[in-house]
Design a protein around this motif. Structure first.
Motif, PDB file in Angstrom:
ATOM      1  N   ALA A  74      15.095  22.084  28.688  1.00 49.88           N
ATOM      2  CA  ALA A  74      14.860  21.009  27.709  1.00 49.88           C
ATOM      3  C   ALA A  74      16.080  20.092  27.561  1.00 49.88           C
ATOM      4  CB  ALA A  74      14.508  21.618  26.350  1.00 49.88           C
ATOM      5  N   GLY A  75      17.187  20.459  28.198  1.00 53.63           N
ATOM      6  CA  GLY A  75      18.408  19.641  28.071  1.00 53.63           C
ATOM      7  C   GLY A  75      19.204  19.994  26.820  1.00 53.63           C
ATOM      8  N   TRP A  76      18.901  21.138  26.201  1.00 57.92           N
ATOM      9  CA  TRP A  76      19.587  21.534  24.957  1.00 57.92           C
ATOM     10  C   TRP A  76      20.842  22.368  25.247  1.00 57.92           C
ATOM     11  CZ3 TRP A  76      15.048  23.580  21.383  1.00 57.92           C
ATOM     12  CH2 TRP A  76      14.161  22.518  21.166  1.00 57.92           C
ATOM     13  N   LEU A  77      20.849  22.992  26.419  1.00 53.65           N
ATOM     14  CA  LEU A  77      21.927  23.913  26.785  1.00 53.65           C
ATOM     15  C   LEU A  77      22.362  23.554  28.194  1.00 53.65           C
ATOM     16  CD1 LEU A  77      23.087  26.872  25.859  1.00 53.65           C
ATOM     17  CD2 LEU A  77      21.571  27.670  27.653  1.00 53.65           C
TER      18      LEU A  77
ATOM     19  N   ASP B  10      24.422  21.464  24.456  1.00 54.32           N
ATOM     20  CA  ASP B  10      24.559  20.032  24.672  1.00 54.32           C
ATOM     21  C   ASP B  10      25.144  19.403  23.409  1.00 54.32           C
ATOM     22  OD1 ASP B  10      23.657  17.602  26.395  1.00 54.32           O
ATOM     23  OD2 ASP B  10      23.021  17.137  24.354  1.00 54.32           O
ATOM     24  N   LEU B  11      25.899  18.316  23.580  1.00 54.27           N
ATOM     25  CA  LEU B  11      26.525  17.668  22.415  1.00 54.27           C
ATOM     26  C   LEU B  11      25.508  17.299  21.345  1.00 54.27           C
ATOM     27  CD1 LEU B  11      29.092  15.217  24.071  1.00 54.27           C
ATOM     28  CD2 LEU B  11      29.590  17.288  22.760  1.00 54.27           C
ATOM     29  N   ARG B  12      24.274  17.000  21.778  1.00 52.60           N
ATOM     30  CA  ARG B  12      23.266  16.536  20.814  1.00 52.60           C
ATOM     31  C   ARG B  12      22.540  17.693  20.118  1.00 52.60           C
ATOM     32  NH1 ARG B  12      23.256  13.517  25.301  1.00 52.60           N
ATOM     33  NH2 ARG B  12      23.583  11.284  25.036  1.00 52.60           N
ATOM     34  N   THR B  13      22.744  18.908  20.626  1.00 50.69           N
ATOM     35  CA  THR B  13      22.024  20.052  20.048  1.00 50.69           C
ATOM     36  C   THR B  13      22.589  20.444  18.691  1.00 50.69           C
ATOM     37  OG1 THR B  13      21.228  20.984  22.112  1.00 50.69           O
ATOM     38  CG2 THR B  13      21.657  22.549  20.340  1.00 50.69           C
ATOM     39  N   ARG B  14      21.681  20.639  17.755  1.00 48.00           N
ATOM     40  CA  ARG B  14      22.074  21.204  16.459  1.00 48.00           C
ATOM     41  C   ARG B  14      21.516  22.622  16.424  1.00 48.00           C
ATOM     42  NH1 ARG B  14      23.539  17.012  12.370  1.00 48.00           N
ATOM     43  NH2 ARG B  14      23.548  18.737  10.930  1.00 48.00           N
ATOM     44  N   MET B  15      22.389  23.590  16.269  1.00 48.48           N
ATOM     45  CA  MET B  15      21.944  24.992  16.242  1.00 48.48           C
ATOM     46  C   MET B  15      22.492  25.661  14.984  1.00 48.48           C
ATOM     47  SD  MET B  15      22.421  27.950  19.130  1.00 48.48           S
ATOM     48  CE  MET B  15      21.564  29.512  18.988  1.00 48.48           C
TER      49      MET B  15
ATOM     50  N   ARG C 222      29.449  27.281  19.996  1.00 47.14           N
ATOM     51  CA  ARG C 222      28.783  26.222  20.753  1.00 47.14           C
ATOM     52  C   ARG C 222      29.049  26.287  22.249  1.00 47.14           C
ATOM     53  NH1 ARG C 222      26.042  22.600  18.038  1.00 47.14           N
ATOM     54  NH2 ARG C 222      26.301  21.041  19.678  1.00 47.14           N
ATOM     55  N   ALA C 223      29.928  27.179  22.687  1.00 46.81           N
ATOM     56  CA  ALA C 223      30.175  27.356  24.110  1.00 46.81           C
ATOM     57  C   ALA C 223      30.607  28.794  24.298  1.00 46.81           C
ATOM     58  CB  ALA C 223      31.272  26.412  24.575  1.00 46.81           C
ATOM     59  N   LEU C 224      30.198  29.401  25.409  1.00 43.93           N
ATOM     60  CA  LEU C 224      30.595  30.785  25.672  1.00 43.93           C
ATOM     61  C   LEU C 224      31.231  30.866  27.051  1.00 43.93           C
ATOM     62  CD1 LEU C 224      27.536  32.702  24.167  1.00 43.93           C
ATOM     63  CD2 LEU C 224      29.811  32.410  23.172  1.00 43.93           C
ATOM     64  N   PRO C 225      32.268  31.702  27.157  1.00 48.10           N
ATOM     65  CA  PRO C 225      33.001  31.783  28.419  1.00 48.10           C
ATOM     66  C   PRO C 225      32.200  32.498  29.496  1.00 48.10           C
ATOM     67  CG  PRO C 225      33.843  33.370  26.837  1.00 48.10           C
ATOM     68  CD  PRO C 225      32.793  32.583  26.129  1.00 48.10           C
ATOM     69  N   PRO C 226      32.678  32.415  30.763  1.00 50.61           N
ATOM     70  CA  PRO C 226      32.010  33.134  31.844  1.00 50.61           C
ATOM     71  C   PRO C 226      32.017  34.635  31.563  1.00 50.61           C
ATOM     72  CG  PRO C 226      33.759  31.699  32.691  1.00 50.61           C
ATOM     73  CD  PRO C 226      33.872  31.684  31.206  1.00 50.61           C
ATOM     74  N   GLY C 227      31.177  35.348  32.309  1.00 48.89           N
ATOM     75  CA  GLY C 227      31.217  36.808  32.231  1.00 48.89           C
ATOM     76  C   GLY C 227      30.048  37.412  31.475  1.00 48.89           C
ATOM     77  N   GLU C 228      29.209  36.581  30.847  1.00 43.43           N
ATOM     78  CA  GLU C 228      28.055  37.130  30.102  1.00 43.43           C
ATOM     79  C   GLU C 228      26.936  37.492  31.079  1.00 43.43           C
ATOM     80  OE1 GLU C 228      27.912  37.825  26.993  1.00 43.43           O
ATOM     81  OE2 GLU C 228      29.591  36.652  26.184  1.00 43.43           O
ATOM     82  N   ARG C 229      26.415  38.704  30.922  1.00 42.43           N
ATOM     83  CA  ARG C 229      25.225  39.071  31.699  1.00 42.43           C
ATOM     84  C   ARG C 229      24.014  38.829  30.826  1.00 42.43           C
ATOM     85  NH1 ARG C 229      26.395  40.477  36.388  1.00 42.43           N
ATOM     86  NH2 ARG C 229      28.401  41.451  36.820  1.00 42.43           N
ATOM     87  N   LEU C 230      23.109  38.002  31.304  1.00 45.53           N
ATOM     88  CA  LEU C 230      21.959  37.625  30.474  1.00 45.53           C
ATOM     89  C   LEU C 230      20.785  38.557  30.758  1.00 45.53           C
ATOM     90  CD1 LEU C 230      22.188  33.752  30.897  1.00 45.53           C
ATOM     91  CD2 LEU C 230      23.272  35.206  29.187  1.00 45.53           C
ATOM     92  N   THR C 231      20.391  39.273  29.739  1.00 46.49           N
ATOM     93  CA  THR C 231      19.254  40.175  29.902  1.00 46.49           C
ATOM     94  C   THR C 231      17.967  39.358  29.883  1.00 46.49           C
ATOM     95  OG1 THR C 231      19.200  40.438  27.543  1.00 46.49           O
ATOM     96  CG2 THR C 231      20.409  42.119  28.774  1.00 46.49           C
TER      97      THR C 231
END
Ligand code: SIN
Ligand code: CO
Length: 374
Positions: free
Chosen positions: A364-367, A306-311, A342-351
């Motif tokens: 939480a609205g962070w992602l 999210d634009l407001r997220t600081r990571m 801050r952004a990842l393309p399609p194609g990721e498989r999330l374990t």
């Protein structure tokens, strides 16, 4: 880098950054700005967006805090005012993209993008900031005068910090796409020659006092000392109101038992630097997806912070909006990429463990789902 007038990031950092101003003509050629006046007025009417109006009437300065109603905006005179809107990068993806052009500097130093929209003759007066700032000229022209740091004298009558002993050394007329870098402490005064926008890309540096104060606050939650003062061996008190010396000595021993390691300071710093500003509100998804659906959608459309997220991250630790996470080793590469890009393309498989984390952040609205901001 065109943005730095042909200087490489290394040259800029070694020769200019925090040392002297730099004017870059056509830093962003064809720059059109990231916001138009009506949208800016709309932002300045919001309670969750910080805005200010600075005007000068018959020689004296006036400052009003937003939000501003439509009537207030409609009543603005033809000249002599400027409207400032802070945290533009938290609202507009284009402003966030502008900020991230400066990613040769660490995100930990990023503050925000502020925009000023000034009528002819408008400006915030001669002043200095304690931050590094890049002043990027949007549509319209503005004349900047700049003076080197010297003992400041402030106008005691002005409602904002105005230098009464401003002595400019240099003067430049900035046109759309031109940019002026100023180190902390350099006095500056920008005056609009016509209705014009200036984008201030600001970099924060916590003061020593702030680091000390905030670290002490952090320690409060992380110090655990067992034991209680005991009066063993005490004599009858001659002056009952006097604080016994043995109590003072005991307290001094306890205070000396407060210890910390560099790792504690690092954790504090990560949490502190990633904490959102107090007025930040995250919006949770209106119809939250289940973890499985979320994973499928991220696989198809990518994901973004999210634009407001600081990571931020450091070694094994990740810091998201003021919270520390220490993910299992195999997730770190993925998370570091997410933090940088801050952004990842399609194609990721999330374990499974990664999905658990990301889904929580999503709730939480962070992602957000989708690589691009709508
Ligand atoms: C302005 O845009 O007028 C003010 C920005 C600054 O001086 O930092
Ligand atoms: Co300034």
């Amino acid at each position: 880098m065109q943005l730095l007038g042909g200087l490489s990031g290394e040259k800029f950092l070694s020769q200019i950054w925090q040392k002297k101003p730099l004017l870059v003509r056509k830093a962003i050629p064809g720059f059109k700005g990231v916001v138009q006046a009506p949208e800016l007025f709309a932002l300045s009417s919001r309670h969750d967006v910080e805005s200010r109006l600075v005007s000068r009437r018959r020689g004296s300065w006036h400052l009003e805090q937003g939000p501003f109603s439509r009537t207030q905006i409609a009543r603005l005179p033809r000249s002599g005012w400027t409207l400032l809107v802070h945290g533009l990068n938290l609202e507009l993806p284009e402003a966030d993209a502008l900020l991230r052009r400066f990613r040769f500097l660490p995100y930990a130093r990023f503050d925000d993008v502020m925009v000023s929209y000034a009528a002819a003759g408008g400006g915030v007066g001669p002043h200095f900031d304690s931050y590094d700032v890049f002043l990027l000229q949007g549509p319209g022209q503005r004349r900047w005068r700049v003076g080197r740091p010297r003992e400041p004298r402030l106008d005691p009558k002005a409602p904002l910090r105005i230098l009464s002993n401003f002595r400019p050394d240099k003067e430049w007329l900035l046109e759309t796409g031109d940019m002026l870098y100023l180190p902390p402490g350099w006095a500056h005064d920008g005056v609009a020659l016509e209705p014009s926008f200036t984008y201030s890309i600001g970099f924060r540096a916590p003061s020593h006092q702030e680091v000390a104060r905030e670290f002490l606050a952090f320690l409060q939650d992380h110090v655990a000392l067992a034991g209680t003062y005991a009066d063993r061996g005490a004599k009858p008190q001659r002056r009952p109101a006097e604080v016994p010396k043995r109590m003072v000595q005991h307290a001094a021993v306890v205070a000396r038992r407060i210890h910390w390691r560099t790792a504690d300071v690092a954790r504090f710093l990560g949490e502190y630097l990633s904490a959102p500003k107090p007025q930040t509100v995250f919006s949770r998804p209106r119809t939250p997806r289940s973890p499985a659906r979320f994973a499928a959608l991220c696989h198809a459309r990518g994901m973004r912070l999210d634009l407001r997220t600081r990571m931020l991250f450091r070694e094994r630790e990740f810091f998201l909006n003021g919270e520390q996470v220490e993910p299992p080793g195999r997730l770190r590469r993925f998370l570091a990429r997410l933090a940088d890009e801050r952004a990842l393309p399609p194609g990721e498989r999330l374990t499974q463990p990664l999905l658990g984390l990301l889904h929580d952040w999503y709730l939480a609205g962070w992602l957000r789902i989708g690589e691009r901001h709508e």
